[in-house]
Design an enzyme around this catalytic site. Structure first.
Site, PDB file in Angstrom:
ATOM      1  CB  CYS A   1      -0.970  -0.013   1.185  1.00 39.07           C
ATOM      2  SG  CYS A   1      -0.231   0.229   2.808  1.00 39.07           S
TER       3      CYS A   1
ATOM      4  NE  ARG B   1      -4.621   1.451   1.769  1.00 37.27           N
ATOM      5  CZ  ARG B   1      -4.543   2.117   0.629  1.00 37.27           C
ATOM      6  NH1 ARG B   1      -5.510   2.014  -0.265  1.00 37.27           N
ATOM      7  NH2 ARG B   1      -3.496   2.869   0.362  1.00 37.27           N
TER       8      ARG B   1
ATOM      9  CG  ASP C   1      -4.772   5.061   3.072  1.00 39.38           C
ATOM     10  OD1 ASP C   1      -4.820   4.708   4.266  1.00 39.38           O
ATOM     11  OD2 ASP C   1      -3.733   5.480   2.528  1.00 39.38           O
TER      12      ASP C   1
END
Length: 155
Positions: free
Chosen positions: A8, A14, A123
């Protein structure tokens, strides 16, 4: 051994969430010795930082340990070392491809592709909603693990 790298933007929300969710699933299915899981960032912004407290809290709530992970940036060498490079959103995929330059072995994928829904995982650093991100990451990891079981020579 199959090697997975979740990726990520900063490697604090994440991708470590996916790493620890999949590790937990592997332990529960007895496949932890067959698949190695790690995570990395496409940026340098969070290098050395621990997992975001929101991710830590959500994983703890779900009974999933996250250890002492520290953010790291992926490198071109990761392409050689890992069998799958799994991004959380299209922006990650573009940055992964910028770093590795070529993907002749088709190792780069979006996590939710495996769930039949090639959409981005939001996110939570921006949204603040770690619950929604957790559900999306879990859905992707479940589908990805099923894909591996059906398509890789696991013992």
């Amino acid at each position: 051994m199959i090697k997975i790298l979740f990726i990520c933007h900063g490697n604090i929300c994440r991708s470590p969430m996916a790493e620890f969710i999949l590790r937990d699933m592997l332990e529960r299915t007895g496949k932890e010795g067959e698949i190695a899981v790690s995570s990395a960032a496409v940026s340098r912004e969070e290098l050395g930082n621990p997992v975001h407290y929101g991710t830590q809290n959500k994983l703890r709530e779900e009974g999933i340990p996250c250890g002492n992970h520290r953010a790291r940036q992926m490198t071109r060498k990761d392409y050689e070392e890992f069998d799958y490079l799994i991004g959380m959103e299209q922006w990650n995929i573009r940055n992964i491809n910028r770093i590795i330059r070529k993907d002749p072995e088709h190792k780069v994928h979006l996590l939710l592709e495996y769930a039949g829904d090639a959409r981005d995982i939001a996110d939570p650093w921006y949204t603040g909603n770690f619950d929604v991100t957790y559900e999306d990451v879990k859905e992707g990891c479940e589908a990805f693990l099923q894909y591996l079981i059906e398509n890789e020579p696991l013992y």
